[in-house]
Design a protein around this motif. Sequence first.
Motif, PDB file in Angstrom:
ATOM      1  N   UNK A  87       0.726  -1.230  -0.181  1.00  0.00           N
ATOM      2  CA  UNK A  87      -0.012   0.084   0.066  1.00  0.00           C
ATOM      3  C   UNK A  87       0.803   1.252  -0.067  1.00  0.00           C
ATOM      4  N   UNK A  88       2.133   1.072   0.004  1.00  0.00           N
ATOM      5  CA  UNK A  88       3.018   2.422  -0.151  1.00  0.00           C
ATOM      6  C   UNK A  88       3.356   3.071   1.143  1.00  0.00           C
ATOM      7  N   UNK A  89       2.377   2.615   2.276  1.00  0.00           N
ATOM      8  CA  UNK A  89       2.581   3.398   3.491  1.00  0.00           C
ATOM      9  C   UNK A  89       3.993   3.419   3.968  1.00  0.00           C
ATOM     10  N   UNK A  90       4.291   4.313   4.689  1.00  0.00           N
ATOM     11  CA  UNK A  90       5.636   4.418   5.496  1.00  0.00           C
ATOM     12  C   UNK A  90       5.530   3.662   7.036  1.00  0.00           C
ATOM     13  N   UNK A  91       4.279   3.532   7.287  1.00  0.00           N
ATOM     14  CA  UNK A  91       4.008   3.240   8.744  1.00  0.00           C
ATOM     15  C   UNK A  91       4.007   1.544   9.022  1.00  0.00           C
ATOM     16  N   UNK A  92       5.344   1.158   9.316  1.00  0.00           N
ATOM     17  CA  UNK A  92       5.923  -0.312   9.191  1.00  0.00           C
ATOM     18  C   UNK A  92       6.369  -0.523  10.810  1.00  0.00           C
ATOM     19  N   UNK A  93       5.706  -1.728  11.362  1.00  0.00           N
ATOM     20  CA  UNK A  93       6.203  -2.098  12.550  1.00  0.00           C
ATOM     21  C   UNK A  93       7.021  -3.278  12.319  1.00  0.00           C
ATOM     22  N   UNK A  94       7.748  -3.841  13.371  1.00  0.00           N
ATOM     23  CA  UNK A  94       8.522  -5.084  13.282  1.00  0.00           C
ATOM     24  C   UNK A  94       7.764  -6.364  14.264  1.00  0.00           C
ATOM     25  N   UNK A  95       7.684  -7.392  13.560  1.00  0.00           N
ATOM     26  CA  UNK A  95       7.026  -8.443  14.609  1.00  0.00           C
ATOM     27  C   UNK A  95       7.832  -9.654  14.355  1.00  0.00           C
ATOM     28  N   UNK A  96       7.683 -10.412  15.604  1.00  0.00           N
ATOM     29  CA  UNK A  96       8.730 -11.510  15.761  1.00  0.00           C
ATOM     30  C   UNK A  96       7.923 -12.698  14.647  1.00  0.00           C
ATOM     31  N   UNK A  97       8.797 -13.480  14.047  1.00  0.00           N
ATOM     32  CA  UNK A  97       8.490 -14.723  13.353  1.00  0.00           C
ATOM     33  C   UNK A  97       8.290 -16.006  14.168  1.00  0.00           C
ATOM     34  N   UNK A  98       7.233 -16.533  14.237  1.00  0.00           N
ATOM     35  CA  UNK A  98       6.751 -17.506  15.188  1.00  0.00           C
ATOM     36  C   UNK A  98       7.803 -18.823  14.930  1.00  0.00           C
ATOM     37  N   UNK A  99       8.406 -18.896  13.595  1.00  0.00           N
ATOM     38  CA  UNK A  99       9.405 -20.297  13.645  1.00  0.00           C
ATOM     39  C   UNK A  99       9.215 -21.056  12.549  1.00  0.00           C
ATOM     40  N   UNK A 100       8.007 -21.359  12.152  1.00  0.00           N
ATOM     41  CA  UNK A 100       7.235 -22.199  11.133  1.00  0.00           C
ATOM     42  C   UNK A 100       7.694 -21.613   9.754  1.00  0.00           C
ATOM     43  N   UNK A 101       8.129 -22.427   8.763  1.00  0.00           N
ATOM     44  CA  UNK A 101       8.391 -22.016   7.526  1.00  0.00           C
ATOM     45  C   UNK A 101       8.195 -23.227   6.698  1.00  0.00           C
ATOM     46  N   UNK A 102       8.500 -22.994   5.296  1.00  0.00           N
ATOM     47  CA  UNK A 102       8.488 -23.828   4.260  1.00  0.00           C
ATOM     48  C   UNK A 102       9.552 -23.798   3.294  1.00  0.00           C
ATOM     49  N   UNK A 103      10.217 -24.813   2.515  1.00  0.00           N
ATOM     50  CA  UNK A 103      11.260 -24.602   1.622  1.00  0.00           C
ATOM     51  C   UNK A 103      10.854 -24.618   0.362  1.00  0.00           C
ATOM     52  N   UNK A 104      10.987 -23.286  -0.077  1.00  0.00           N
ATOM     53  CA  UNK A 104      10.499 -22.962  -1.511  1.00  0.00           C
ATOM     54  C   UNK A 104      11.564 -23.562  -2.531  1.00  0.00           C
ATOM     55  N   UNK A 105      12.788 -23.439  -2.293  1.00  0.00           N
ATOM     56  CA  UNK A 105      13.848 -23.823  -3.279  1.00  0.00           C
ATOM     57  C   UNK A 105      15.296 -23.696  -2.589  1.00  0.00           C
ATOM     58  N   UNK A 106      16.154 -24.347  -3.194  1.00  0.00           N
ATOM     59  CA  UNK A 106      17.463 -24.471  -2.721  1.00  0.00           C
ATOM     60  C   UNK A 106      18.511 -24.642  -4.016  1.00  0.00           C
ATOM     61  N   UNK A 107      19.816 -24.223  -3.638  1.00  0.00           N
ATOM     62  CA  UNK A 107      20.888 -24.633  -4.577  1.00  0.00           C
ATOM     63  C   UNK A 107      22.140 -25.327  -3.548  1.00  0.00           C
ATOM     64  N   UNK A 108      23.011 -25.966  -4.206  1.00  0.00           N
ATOM     65  CA  UNK A 108      23.979 -26.279  -3.554  1.00  0.00           C
ATOM     66  C   UNK A 108      25.412 -25.847  -4.265  1.00  0.00           C
ATOM     67  N   UNK A 109      26.119 -24.989  -3.655  1.00  0.00           N
ATOM     68  CA  UNK A 109      27.263 -24.451  -4.346  1.00  0.00           C
ATOM     69  C   UNK A 109      28.539 -25.834  -4.396  1.00  0.00           C
ATOM     70  N   UNK A 110      29.013 -25.913  -5.331  1.00  0.00           N
ATOM     71  CA  UNK A 110      29.994 -26.929  -5.643  1.00  0.00           C
ATOM     72  C   UNK A 110      31.217 -26.227  -5.777  1.00  0.00           C
TER      73      UNK A 110
END
Lengths: 376, 135
Positions: B47-70
Amino acid sequence: MTLSGTCVIAGIGATAFGKHPGRSSVSLNVEAIRAALSDARVDKDRVDALFVKPPTSDFQMLYTVKVASALGIQPRMGGAWDQGGAANATLISIACMAIEAGQIDIAVVSFADNPRTGNAAVYARPRGDDSLYGWFGTLPGYAMIMQRHIGEFRTPPEAFGAIAMAARNHGVRNPKAQVRNPLNMDDYLAADPLVAPLRRDDCTLISDGGGAVVIMSAKKAAELGVDAPVPILGWGYGQTFYEVAYRRDMTSTMAQTSGATALKMAGLTPQDVDCVQIYDCFTIAALMTLEDYGFCQKGQAADFVKDGALMQDGALPFNTSGGLLSETGMPGMQLIHEGVRQMRGTSVNQVKGAGNVVISNQGGVMQTHSTLVLGQ
Amino acid sequence: MSAEVKPDRTGPAGAFWSALDGGRLEFQRCRACGAAQLPAREECTACLSPDLAWEAAQGGATLISWVVYHRPYHEAFKDRIPYNVAVVELDEGPRLISNILAPNDSLRIDMPLRLELGESFGQTIPQFRPRVPTG
């Protein structure tokens, strides 16, 4: 009003591809432009617009003015366009629009760079604050997208191998191509990963060199007696989010919008397309562009590209001069040149009866996209 | 090339790293429209508002993708090869670049993850571990 077919590519020219130690990118631009003007049989003093894609490895302010100065010309319009590897195709379309708006008569679009013998650090720089995780480089962004495509659609390695083989085995017959040893599926699968899932032969060459085109109205080309004008039938653009991590849909890009816009302008559907020159900096980019352009359904490219479908005599001849994977790592101009040769009937891998060609240019990590359709 | 690797704390990213110094992974929540976002910016991208707050992540997540550096792109990482870099989506919506604390060949698209703070070059960073043991 449609601008489809009102302007033409009247000339193309390029340097040799590979290594040009000690040559500046300005000098490589001048050589390419001299060749393109000679091909079009146009004197440099008739050029009234110069549009340049800035050199990727050495971005500079007012770069187009430097090239124009080296050419000894004072064009009306000039400028560099920052759209990564999508810029060359876009600049050609901008030239068409400026010509039809009556601002200019003859435009040159050019690109040259020397990352091979110069400085290729731009391709290995850290990506923002994510360096703490070991996230560096351009190539791994494509690997991230490729892994998602493999996971979402069970895309097998052989699908990417088919793309690498088509580009390389077309490049084998192109005397200007930088890498000309044939590639088979066993070779492709046997190569060690660089950043998995990307293997060696999934990845672009890094090359020095330059390429240019001359653009004018079809009317002007007739007036000047240009030998083989190639009509520009359509164009389109698209742009997506900067950070790969934050794209909600990682396996589609705005190539969908770009391709659909260009094909509609040209009055074509994907089924009507005779030949394609698709930006193949990495095989995943080419594979996704084939899907995004509608040559097959999203996620179905593996079926589409098998059994030699992308070869010169296949269902959709692809990158017939070798592309970024075999001809030169130059970001996009070589694909436009090959599109012009297909329409002139002068390709080393000429597609029989080709009456149109679709060309994709794209930049960054699939952030920017630009499409051109050429005809006869 | 310098072996030093450290975050740029200028601008809105400073608060992100400061929260991690305190042991919390935080993202921005727009007070005007409720949208959640990373990376940190001056305005809400919804919405382009500058009124942003910080919120702690609860810790649950999902793996979207990954790479392996060789191969290493930076000398500071040459001893870590082969190492993974992943895109992770928090349950709250924002995505971030991270590392997955699991064997590279056990990673799967869309696998559930749990936040586990780690350290890289003296900086606390958010990393993730698969929520169920994998074979």
